[in-house]
Design an enzyme around this catalytic site. Sequence first.
Site, PDB file in Angstrom:
ATOM      1  N   ASP A   1      34.909  40.228  36.884  1.00 34.40           N
ATOM      2  CA  ASP A   1      35.485  39.504  35.521  1.00 34.40           C
ATOM      3  C   ASP A   1      36.689  39.504  36.316  1.00 34.40           C
ATOM      4  O   ASP A   1      36.901  40.226  37.566  1.00 34.40           O
ATOM      5  CB  ASP A   1      34.961  40.203  34.790  1.00 34.40           C
ATOM      6  CG  ASP A   1      35.725  40.812  33.239  1.00 34.40           C
ATOM      7  OD1 ASP A   1      36.268  39.313  33.504  1.00 34.40           O
ATOM      8  OD2 ASP A   1      36.085  42.035  32.785  1.00 34.40           O
ATOM      9  N   SER A   2      38.067  39.549  35.742  1.00 38.14           N
ATOM     10  CA  SER A   2      38.981  39.336  35.417  1.00 38.14           C
ATOM     11  C   SER A   2      39.497  42.012  35.057  1.00 38.14           C
ATOM     12  O   SER A   2      40.136  41.589  36.156  1.00 38.14           O
ATOM     13  CB  SER A   2      39.981  39.009  34.349  1.00 38.14           C
ATOM     14  OG  SER A   2      39.335  39.797  32.776  1.00 38.14           O
TER      15      SER A   2
ATOM     16  N   TYR B   1      44.175  37.903  33.140  1.00 35.09           N
ATOM     17  CA  TYR B   1      43.551  36.301  33.750  1.00 35.09           C
ATOM     18  C   TYR B   1      44.184  35.190  31.841  1.00 35.09           C
ATOM     19  O   TYR B   1      44.230  34.523  32.405  1.00 35.09           O
ATOM     20  CB  TYR B   1      41.967  35.905  33.390  1.00 35.09           C
ATOM     21  CG  TYR B   1      41.368  35.983  35.261  1.00 35.09           C
ATOM     22  CD1 TYR B   1      42.055  37.121  36.113  1.00 35.09           C
ATOM     23  CD2 TYR B   1      40.585  35.676  35.511  1.00 35.09           C
ATOM     24  CE1 TYR B   1      41.622  37.462  37.357  1.00 35.09           C
ATOM     25  CE2 TYR B   1      39.870  35.769  37.242  1.00 35.09           C
ATOM     26  CZ  TYR B   1      40.716  36.852  37.816  1.00 35.09           C
ATOM     27  OH  TYR B   1      40.074  36.572  38.615  1.00 35.09           O
ATOM     28  N   GLY B   2      43.562  36.237  30.888  1.00 36.87           N
ATOM     29  CA  GLY B   2      43.904  35.396  29.698  1.00 36.87           C
ATOM     30  C   GLY B   2      45.254  34.863  29.124  1.00 36.87           C
ATOM     31  O   GLY B   2      45.541  33.967  28.463  1.00 36.87           O
TER      32      GLY B   2
ATOM     33  N   CYS C   1      33.619  36.712  32.318  1.00 44.32           N
ATOM     34  CA  CYS C   1      34.609  36.274  31.995  1.00 44.32           C
ATOM     35  C   CYS C   1      34.954  35.527  31.499  1.00 44.32           C
ATOM     36  O   CYS C   1      34.883  33.985  31.783  1.00 44.32           O
ATOM     37  CB  CYS C   1      35.919  36.480  33.390  1.00 44.32           C
ATOM     38  SG  CYS C   1      37.435  36.292  32.800  1.00 44.32           S
TER      39      CYS C   1
ATOM     40  N   THR D   1      37.810  33.659  30.016  1.00 44.49           N
ATOM     41  CA  THR D   1      38.429  32.750  30.509  1.00 44.49           C
ATOM     42  C   THR D   1      38.226  32.351  31.598  1.00 44.49           C
ATOM     43  O   THR D   1      38.734  30.852  31.548  1.00 44.49           O
ATOM     44  CB  THR D   1      40.056  34.027  30.787  1.00 44.49           C
ATOM     45  OG1 THR D   1      40.159  34.681  29.611  1.00 44.49           O
ATOM     46  CG2 THR D   1      41.345  33.080  31.113  1.00 44.49           C
TER      47      THR D   1
ATOM     48  N   GLU E   1      41.668  48.008  28.029  1.00 47.24           N
ATOM     49  CA  GLU E   1      41.758  48.245  28.828  1.00 47.24           C
ATOM     50  C   GLU E   1      41.942  49.849  29.777  1.00 47.24           C
ATOM     51  O   GLU E   1      41.729  50.346  30.332  1.00 47.24           O
ATOM     52  CB  GLU E   1      42.469  47.546  30.233  1.00 47.24           C
ATOM     53  CG  GLU E   1      41.414  46.209  30.275  1.00 47.24           C
ATOM     54  CD  GLU E   1      41.209  45.988  32.135  1.00 47.24           C
ATOM     55  OE1 GLU E   1      41.984  47.134  32.891  1.00 47.24           O
ATOM     56  OE2 GLU E   1      40.490  45.854  32.072  1.00 47.24           O
TER      57      GLU E   1
ATOM     58  N   CYS F   1      34.946  37.201  24.454  1.00 47.51           N
ATOM     59  CA  CYS F   1      35.970  37.380  25.062  1.00 47.51           C
ATOM     60  C   CYS F   1      34.841  39.434  25.934  1.00 47.51           C
ATOM     61  O   CYS F   1      34.646  39.445  24.966  1.00 47.51           O
ATOM     62  CB  CYS F   1      37.560  38.439  25.076  1.00 47.51           C
ATOM     63  SG  CYS F   1      38.346  38.970  26.870  1.00 47.51           S
TER      64      CYS F   1
ATOM     65  N   HIS G   1      35.548  41.840  28.065  1.00 42.89           N
ATOM     66  CA  HIS G   1      36.402  43.338  27.287  1.00 42.89           C
ATOM     67  C   HIS G   1      36.185  43.696  25.292  1.00 42.89           C
ATOM     68  O   HIS G   1      36.247  44.789  24.848  1.00 42.89           O
ATOM     69  CB  HIS G   1      37.950  42.924  27.425  1.00 42.89           C
ATOM     70  CG  HIS G   1      38.648  43.197  28.573  1.00 42.89           C
ATOM     71  ND1 HIS G   1      37.884  42.435  29.311  1.00 42.89           N
ATOM     72  CD2 HIS G   1      38.726  44.445  29.084  1.00 42.89           C
ATOM     73  CE1 HIS G   1      38.957  42.646  30.786  1.00 42.89           C
ATOM     74  NE2 HIS G   1      39.136  43.253  30.500  1.00 42.89           N
TER      75      HIS G   1
HETATM   76  N1  DGL Z   1      37.320  39.389  30.980  1.00 45.21           N
HETATM   77  C1  DGL Z   1      38.054  38.310  30.068  1.00 45.21           C
HETATM   78  C2  DGL Z   1      37.479  37.516  28.915  1.00 45.21           C
HETATM   79  O1  DGL Z   1      36.525  37.481  29.467  1.00 45.21           O
HETATM   80  C3  DGL Z   1      39.521  39.452  29.212  1.00 45.21           C
HETATM   81  C4  DGL Z   1      40.661  40.113  29.832  1.00 45.21           C
HETATM   82  C5  DGL Z   1      41.316  39.289  31.041  1.00 45.21           C
HETATM   83  O2  DGL Z   1      42.310  38.288  30.021  1.00 45.21           O
HETATM   84  O3  DGL Z   1      41.625  39.177  32.026  1.00 45.21           O
HETATM   85  O4  DGL Z   1      38.447  36.228  28.951  1.00 45.21           O
END
Ligand code: DGL
Length: 274
Positions: free
Chosen positions: A12-13, A44-45, A75, A77, A155, A191, A193
């Site tokens: 994941d990011s 990443y988003g 992830c 994204t 986060e 997402c 998160h």
């Molecule tokens: N974990 C990322 C997702 O599922 C979101 C966090 C990010 O923007 O990097 O899209």
Amino acid sequence: MNSSNAPIGIFDSGIGGLTVLHAVQALLPHENFIYLGDTARLPYGTKSKDTVCQYAFRVTEFLSTQHIKLLVVACNTATAAALPELKAKYPQIPIIGVIEAGARAGAEKTQTKSVAILATEGTVRGMAYQNALELLDKNIKVTALPSPLFVTLAEVGWTSGKLVEDIIKEYLKPIISSIETEKIDTIILGCTHFPVLKKSIENVLGKDIHLVDSAELIAEEVSSVLEDAKLKNLNTSQGHVSYFVTDSPERFVAIGKIFTNRTLDENDVTLIDI
Ligand code: DGL
């Protein structure tokens, strides 16, 4: 060659993918895992598809050197931006993304055929959920709301309490008004998160709205891919997780508790430069 004792790679990011790791570990406790949080490049988003693709390649390249037997792109994204490209570049590794399972669960849950998606800007822009839902059922109406602030809340570990619920209420105003007008009955947490905010979102929206968190479905998919490939780890001892991050292992350990409900051992977290 893939071996059943090899670890499963999950990336994941940041720390959001720990929600997926947690579900896969619960279903497959004898497996070993390598978790990579690309914390130096988070989020990443908000980045372009090309940039996220580059990040996903770097991470997968590193994980492939660790001889993983399967990769979970935990992830949304990165799944939206890079899943076909990753599959094409690494045909020797079975690769599972997180979007299809979420879309399937959303399509199964909705009675009103009206589904909302909360995700990052990149995931919403990439249309991966919208396309996946359309393939499953053309009659499903989809409303998507980019919700990058939820990534920040997660986060920093702000997941519950009155202030968090007030923020959610304000932030979800466009969805709250569409719930009535569009008869939305199902919201996909698109997402990795967001599941840590699930309880607070539920407190704001009420229990009549189904909140879809796909982690358990992804775990089932991992299990069935391993089964089919005869790659399940046959050891009976508890598996091990090695964590890699690209920035700030201390933060990862501190916030990781919230995502897994258990203490991470700092000795298991390695800082890497990729
Ligand atoms: N974990 C990322 C997702 O599922 C979101 C966090 C990010 O923007 O990097 O899209």
